[in-house]
Design a protein around this motif. Structure first.
Motif, mmCIF file in Angstrom:
data_model
loop_
_atom_site.group_PDB
_atom_site.id
_atom_site.type_symbol
_atom_site.label_atom_id
_atom_site.label_comp_id
_atom_site.label_asym_id
_atom_site.label_seq_id
_atom_site.Cartn_x
_atom_site.Cartn_y
_atom_site.Cartn_z
ATOM 1 N N ILE A 200 0.876 -1.192 0.000
ATOM 2 C CA ILE A 200 0.000 0.000 0.000
ATOM 3 C C ILE A 200 0.902 1.227 0.000
ATOM 4 O O ILE A 200 1.795 1.334 0.849
ATOM 5 C CB ILE A 200 -0.905 0.063 1.254
ATOM 6 N N ALA A 201 0.665 2.151 -0.944
ATOM 7 C CA ALA A 201 1.501 3.355 -0.990
ATOM 8 C C ALA A 201 0.665 4.601 -0.728
ATOM 9 O O ALA A 201 -0.332 4.838 -1.405
ATOM 10 C CB ALA A 201 2.178 3.481 -2.345
ATOM 11 N N ILE A 202 1.086 5.361 0.274
ATOM 12 C CA ILE A 202 0.546 6.714 0.448
ATOM 13 C C ILE A 202 1.023 7.519 -0.767
ATOM 14 O O ILE A 202 2.191 7.390 -1.170
ATOM 15 C CB ILE A 202 1.107 7.354 1.746
ATOM 16 N N VAL A 203 0.131 8.316 -1.361
ATOM 17 C CA VAL A 203 0.537 9.110 -2.524
ATOM 18 C C VAL A 203 0.404 10.598 -2.200
ATOM 19 O O VAL A 203 -0.649 11.046 -1.750
ATOM 20 C CB VAL A 203 -0.326 8.789 -3.769
ATOM 21 N N ASP A 204 1.480 11.343 -2.435
ATOM 22 C CA ASP A 204 1.458 12.792 -2.258
ATOM 23 C C ASP A 204 0.585 13.444 -3.322
ATOM 24 O O ASP A 204 0.561 13.001 -4.480
ATOM 25 C CB ASP A 204 2.869 13.383 -2.448
ATOM 26 N N ALA A 205 -0.104 14.522 -2.939
ATOM 27 C CA ALA A 205 -0.791 15.386 -3.919
ATOM 28 C C ALA A 205 -1.074 16.705 -3.208
ATOM 29 O O ALA A 205 -1.639 16.704 -2.114
ATOM 30 C CB ALA A 205 -2.095 14.762 -4.394
ATOM 31 N N VAL A 206 -0.639 17.803 -3.835
ATOM 32 C CA VAL A 206 -0.885 19.115 -3.223
ATOM 33 C C VAL A 206 -1.818 19.968 -4.085
ATOM 34 O O VAL A 206 -2.174 21.073 -3.699
ATOM 35 C CB VAL A 206 0.439 19.879 -2.943
ATOM 36 N N SER A 207 -2.196 19.446 -5.255
ATOM 37 C CA SER A 207 -3.083 20.221 -6.142
ATOM 38 C C SER A 207 -3.920 19.253 -6.967
ATOM 39 O O SER A 207 -3.592 18.058 -7.085
ATOM 40 C CB SER A 207 -2.238 21.071 -7.093
ATOM 41 N N ASN A 208 -4.983 19.806 -7.566
ATOM 42 C CA ASN A 208 -5.784 18.978 -8.474
ATOM 43 C C ASN A 208 -4.942 18.516 -9.657
ATOM 44 O O ASN A 208 -5.140 17.413 -10.181
ATOM 45 C CB ASN A 208 -7.001 19.757 -8.970
ATOM 46 N N ASP A 209 -3.984 19.343 -10.078
ATOM 47 C CA ASP A 209 -3.110 18.942 -11.185
ATOM 48 C C ASP A 209 -2.352 17.665 -10.840
ATOM 49 O O ASP A 209 -2.174 16.783 -11.677
ATOM 50 C CB ASP A 209 -2.108 20.060 -11.516
ATOM 51 N N ASP A 210 -1.896 17.559 -9.580
ATOM 52 C CA ASP A 210 -1.216 16.323 -9.162
ATOM 53 C C ASP A 210 -2.152 15.125 -9.304
ATOM 54 O O ASP A 210 -1.752 14.062 -9.807
ATOM 55 C CB ASP A 210 -0.767 16.422 -7.687
ATOM 56 N N LEU A 211 -3.395 15.310 -8.866
ATOM 57 C CA LEU A 211 -4.350 14.193 -8.922
ATOM 58 C C LEU A 211 -4.638 13.811 -10.373
ATOM 59 O O LEU A 211 -4.705 12.628 -10.714
ATOM 60 C CB LEU A 211 -5.645 14.574 -8.196
ATOM 61 N N LEU A 212 -4.777 14.810 -11.222
ATOM 62 C CA LEU A 212 -5.073 14.535 -12.637
ATOM 63 C C LEU A 212 -3.872 13.891 -13.325
ATOM 64 O O LEU A 212 -4.019 13.001 -14.163
ATOM 65 C CB LEU A 212 -5.477 15.832 -13.350
ATOM 66 N N ARG A 213 -2.670 14.332 -12.925
ATOM 67 C CA ARG A 213 -1.446 13.757 -13.530
ATOM 68 C C ARG A 213 -1.297 12.278 -13.213
ATOM 69 O O ARG A 213 -0.896 11.485 -14.036
ATOM 70 C CB ARG A 213 -0.214 14.502 -12.989
ATOM 71 N N MET A 214 -1.626 11.912 -11.951
ATOM 72 C CA MET A 214 -1.433 10.492 -11.585
ATOM 73 C C MET A 214 -2.562 9.620 -12.123
ATOM 74 O O MET A 214 -2.438 8.394 -12.215
ATOM 75 C CB MET A 214 -1.306 10.333 -10.068
ATOM 76 N N GLY A 215 -3.700 10.260 -12.495
ATOM 77 C CA GLY A 215 -4.906 9.528 -12.872
ATOM 78 C C GLY A 215 -4.708 8.325 -13.777
ATOM 79 O O GLY A 215 -5.119 7.209 -13.444
ATOM 80 N N PRO A 216 -4.049 8.505 -14.930
ATOM 81 C CA PRO A 216 -3.936 7.375 -15.861
ATOM 82 C C PRO A 216 -3.235 6.163 -15.236
ATOM 83 O O PRO A 216 -3.531 5.019 -15.595
ATOM 84 C CB PRO A 216 -3.108 7.958 -17.016
ATOM 85 N N ALA A 217 -2.319 6.402 -14.301
ATOM 86 C CA ALA A 217 -1.598 5.285 -13.679
ATOM 87 C C ALA A 217 -2.499 4.482 -12.744
ATOM 88 O O ALA A 217 -2.171 3.357 -12.364
ATOM 89 C CB ALA A 217 -0.389 5.817 -12.897
ATOM 90 N N LEU A 218 -3.642 5.068 -12.377
ATOM 91 C CA LEU A 218 -4.530 4.381 -11.428
ATOM 92 C C LEU A 218 -5.495 3.444 -12.136
ATOM 93 O O LEU A 218 -6.138 2.605 -11.507
ATOM 94 C CB LEU A 218 -5.319 5.407 -10.601
ATOM 95 N N ALA A 219 -5.578 3.585 -13.476
ATOM 96 C CA ALA A 219 -6.557 2.792 -14.235
ATOM 97 C C ALA A 219 -6.308 1.292 -14.083
ATOM 98 O O ALA A 219 -7.227 0.489 -14.135
ATOM 99 C CB ALA A 219 -6.509 3.183 -15.707
ATOM 100 N N GLU A 220 -5.043 0.926 -13.868
ATOM 101 C CA GLU A 220 -4.703 -0.508 -13.848
ATOM 102 C C GLU A 220 -4.939 -1.150 -12.481
ATOM 103 O O GLU A 220 -4.811 -2.362 -12.339
ATOM 104 C CB GLU A 220 -3.227 -0.692 -14.228
ATOM 105 N N LEU A 221 -5.257 -0.349 -11.451
ATOM 106 C CA LEU A 221 -5.383 -0.910 -10.096
ATOM 107 C C LEU A 221 -6.831 -1.344 -9.826
ATOM 108 O O LEU A 221 -7.746 -0.547 -9.986
ATOM 109 C CB LEU A 221 -4.949 0.127 -9.057
ATOM 110 N N PRO A 222 -7.044 -2.593 -9.410
ATOM 111 C CA PRO A 222 -8.415 -3.042 -9.146
ATOM 112 C C PRO A 222 -9.050 -2.298 -7.975
ATOM 113 O O PRO A 222 -10.261 -2.153 -7.905
ATOM 114 C CB PRO A 222 -8.249 -4.530 -8.787
ATOM 115 N N LEU A 223 -8.196 -1.822 -7.034
ATOM 116 C CA LEU A 223 -8.715 -1.150 -5.834
ATOM 117 C C LEU A 223 -7.979 0.161 -5.617
ATOM 118 O O LEU A 223 -6.742 0.205 -5.674
ATOM 119 C CB LEU A 223 -8.496 -2.052 -4.597
ATOM 120 N N LEU A 224 -8.744 1.231 -5.344
ATOM 121 C CA LEU A 224 -8.162 2.499 -4.918
ATOM 122 C C LEU A 224 -8.704 2.797 -3.534
ATOM 123 O O LEU A 224 -9.874 2.518 -3.258
ATOM 124 C CB LEU A 224 -8.579 3.626 -5.868
ATOM 125 N N THR A 225 -7.865 3.369 -2.657
ATOM 126 C CA THR A 225 -8.387 3.831 -1.369
ATOM 127 C C THR A 225 -7.981 5.290 -1.230
ATOM 128 O O THR A 225 -6.844 5.649 -1.530
ATOM 129 C CB THR A 225 -7.865 3.002 -0.173
#
Ligand SMILES: Nc1ncnc2c1ncn2[C@@H]1O[C@H](COP(=O)(O)OP(=O)(O)OP(=O)(O)O)[C@@H](O)[C@H]1O
Ligand SMILES: O=C(O)[C@@H](O)C(=O)CO
Length: 429
Positions: A200-225
């Motif tokens: 389980i990895a805590i992920v840093d994000a300080v802006s919506n841009d950070d969240l949008l940037r990481m978005g495509p990498a999350l598509a492959e994960l069956p579970l997000l928390t």
């Protein structure tokens, strides 16, 4: 009932207002979303891209939170969910025993996946994560007031440490330097962490841009928390783009009212602003409830003649010192339960009297009101303030609201001071 279409994203939220917060971000990013109150007994009978199952599992014993979450998972899988999202609070509210760790572990095992992320970042509401440390506004979580929370005191802002104490799996970090480089760098970091045995990895994000940037990498994960922040990046992974249709609700009509049981700083200032705007407001006295007075009937009799002239507010909201005094006399849980029961009865009476636009403030209060109104599911509409959308629901048939009820569940900490007037204006717009 039969499912009209398979859903894409299945979400499990650990409280009711948190569920609408998540649903709101998904809607803003283009998904049509339905929120269910608890795990439905039947298949979904609505057209939706995502369903958020709202549980009240944040502070219950870990084993019960796990059982309820697994139940929700099975139902969401039966509706076709391709990815699962476990939503917790943007302040990572959890007891020393869990429940974020145990529920994450159980969902990972059930989904047969060896890796997931954890990030409560919600920049729109000033929750940011940097080097694994959670900030609320300009201060660390443990200096934000959350260290004094009665049920989930958060005394450590280092989320790697907090989560590691709740799970036997290894917890790691995807830090901001990686997130800033975009999805490919996040993917590479995930692979490296997995090779090191991190689950389980805590992920840093300080802006919506950070969240949008990481978005495509999350598509492959069956579970997000996560909190609700990461949700803004997910609809794009399913080929969906923001559209006004995602937030469309039936036209609003009927009378307007607010029921507030939240005693947070934000809600106190919202009550004050409503009164200062010259609107009618009635305070509920918990000691009179305890003395056996029918406070709900009194409040409804007070509201009845006023409703035709615009929104009325009925509130038990009080400053911390007054709440402590009441709790000292009645007991914390007893006072809470008594007030919740009374406000829920009032919400029911208001709808029976023709209220069709209802604002409820406070997570526990929302849970009590939604249950008393016999609401099983809500369609999510447009945002009023970050984290708070209007919703539309069919209450108990006995209340005579066949056209449905527009309802919003406001988290204690959310919303600007003019929220109670702004909410109705937003619905009319
Ligand atoms: N005057 C009061 N005295 C004592 N208890 C009160 C009073 N008013 C409300 N309460 C209780 O305090 C609790 C408030 O919790 P609630 O979850 O509704 O609001 P919140 O904590 O501000 O919201 P959130 O969970 O969304 O942050 C409820 O159990 C409510 O019944
Ligand atoms: O994430 C948040 O802060 C809210 O959605 C919430 O969970 C309030 O209980």
């Amino acid at each position: 009932m039969s499912a009209t279409k398979k859903i894409l994203l299945g979400c499990i939220a650990d409280d009711f207002t948190g569920a609408t917060d998540l649903a709101n971000n998904l809607v803003r990013a283009g998904m049509r979303v339905v929120q269910t109150i608890g795990v439905p007994a039947e298949p979904l009978d609505a057209d939706a891209d995502a369903v958020v199952v709202a549980l009240k599992s944040r502070t219950i014993p870990a084993a019960e939170a796990v059982a309820q979450s697994l139940d929700a998972l099975r139902w969401l899988q039966a509706q076709g969910a391709q990815q699962i999202y476990f939503k917790y609070c943007s302040t990572f509210d959890s007891t020393a025993q869990g429940n974020i760790g145990p529920v994450t572990d159980a969902l990972m095992a059930a989904l047969n996946t060896s890796f997931t992320i954890a990030t409560p970042a919600f920049p729109d509401n000033k929750r940011t994560v940097f080097k694994g440390y959670l900030f609320a506004g300009d201060v660390l979580l443990n200096e934000s007031g959350m260290q004094n929370h009665p049920l989930t005191p958060m005394t450590d802002a280092n989320l790697v440490r907090v989560l590691q104490a709740q799970t036997k799996q290894r917890v790691g970090l995807i830090d901001h330097a990686v997130v800033a480089q975009g999805a490919d760098a996040v993917r590479a970091r995930i692979a490296a962490l997995q090779a090191e045995g991190v689950a389980i990895a805590i992920v840093d994000a300080v802006s919506n841009d950070d969240l949008l940037r990481m978005g495509p990498a999350l598509a492959e994960l069956p579970l997000l928390t996560a909190g609700s922040g990461v949700a803004i990046a997910l609809p794009a992974n399913f080929g969906l783009a923001p559209s006004s249709q995602a937030a469309s609700l039936p036209a609003a009509g009927g009378l307007q009212a607010i029921v507030s049981g939240s005693c947070s700083t934000a809600t106190n200032s919202q009550v004050l602003a409503f009164i200062q705007a010259g609107r009618p407001a009635l305070a509920i006295d918990p000691l009179r409830i305890a003395a056996g007075v029918d406070v709900a009937a009194e409040a409804l009799a007070w509201a009845q003649p006023l409703l035709k002239d615009g929104p009325v507010l009925i509130y038990s909201t009080a400053e911390p010192r007054d709440v402590r005094a009441i709790q000292g006399q009645l007991g914390v849980e007893e006072a809470g339960a008594m007030v919740e029961r009374t406000l829920a009865q009032i919400a029911r009476g208001l709808v029976a009297a023709g209220v069709r636009q209802l604002v409820v403030a406070g997570g526990e209060t929302s849970g009590a009101c939604v249950q008393a109104l016999g609401i099983a599911q809500m369609r999510i509409g447009g945002q009023i303030d970050p984290g708070v959308p209007w919703c539309h629901a069919l209450p108990d048939a006995a209340l005579g609201a066949a056209e449905g009820l527009h309802i919003t569940l406001k988290s204690g900490n959310f919303g600007t001071p003019d929220f109670f007037t702004k909410a109705f204006a937003a619905l009319a717009a």
